[in-house]
Design an enzyme around this catalytic site. Structure first.
Site, short mmCIF file in Angstrom:
data_model
loop_
_atom_site.label_atom_id
_atom_site.label_comp_id
_atom_site.label_asym_id
_atom_site.label_seq_id
_atom_site.Cartn_x
_atom_site.Cartn_y
_atom_site.Cartn_z
N SER A 199 -24.62 7.49 -98.48
CA SER A 199 -25.73 7.80 -97.57
C SER A 199 -25.36 8.82 -96.50
O SER A 199 -26.25 9.44 -95.92
CB SER A 199 -26.27 6.53 -96.91
OG SER A 199 -25.38 6.06 -95.92
N LYS A 230 -24.61 5.69 -89.60
CA LYS A 230 -25.68 6.68 -89.67
C LYS A 230 -25.55 7.65 -88.49
O LYS A 230 -24.80 7.43 -87.55
CB LYS A 230 -27.07 6.02 -89.59
CG LYS A 230 -27.35 4.98 -90.65
CD LYS A 230 -27.47 5.55 -92.03
CE LYS A 230 -27.73 4.43 -93.05
NZ LYS A 230 -27.50 4.84 -94.40
#
Length: 186
Positions: A41, A82
């Site tokens: 990701s 993230k």
């Protein structure tokens, strides 16, 4: 006489080893945490199985800024890594593969390698906070986060805002693979 010197030397070494173990335990528990990237990701910035050191206390939540890479508690058992895209009070819009924060276009150079590999289409689909969350701005005490691999990231577009209180820390160092060593926290 020799025996007492040997005993003193052994006790001295034992104290040093115990102190070193105590320092490592305190640092690991309270100051830094080691993480292994699981998945893609954050590609191309971070790759699967990269080893990271995350600063747990050397920052204040108020020090988190746009573009920082953070680790946070996503579920009771899982932590995610993230990039911070929106801070409290920000408006976020993606249109034609471009980020607009508070009405101003924002460059995201960390996405350039992935955009160059695209054969067609956009890396990031069009959206607004209001479409995804019903809110026009990032609420107080919360963040909007996204993975760099926009086509393959479970991030705020899927689970919404994250609470700042769920932030574990900011990425400081990728230490493995050794050839990809990088400081992020400076």
């Amino acid at each position: 006489m020799e025996r007492s010197k040997l005993k003193e030397e052994l006790i001295s070494w034992l104290k040093a080893v115990v102190l070193a173990i105590l320092v490592v335990f305190i640092a690991k528990t309270f100051l830094v945490a080691n993480y292994v990237v699981d998945g893609s990701s954050m590609y191309p910035t971070l790759k699967n199985e990269d080893r990271l050191m995350v600063n747990k206390i050397g920052y204040k939540l108020s020090d988190i800024k746009h573009g920082d890479i953070i680790v946070f508690h996503a579920t009771p058992t899982d932590d995610y890594i993230k990039r911070v895209i929106g801070l409290p009070g920000d408006t976020i819009v993606y249109k034609n593969d471009e980020l607009y924060r508070n009405g101003k276009k924002v460059t995201e150079p960390y996405l350039d390698p992935e955009k160059k590999e695209l054969e067609s289409g956009n890396l990031t689909y069009d959206f607004t906070l209001e479409q995804d969350t019903g809110k026009t701005k990032v609420p107080a005490g919360e963040l909007w986060v996204m993975g760099d691999n926009r086509r393959n990231s479970v991030d705020s577009r899927r689970f919404g805002f994250i609470k700042q209180s769920d932030v574990v820390g900011k990425l400081d160092v990728r230490y493995y693979p050794f050839g990809k060593f990088e400081w992020f926290g400076l």
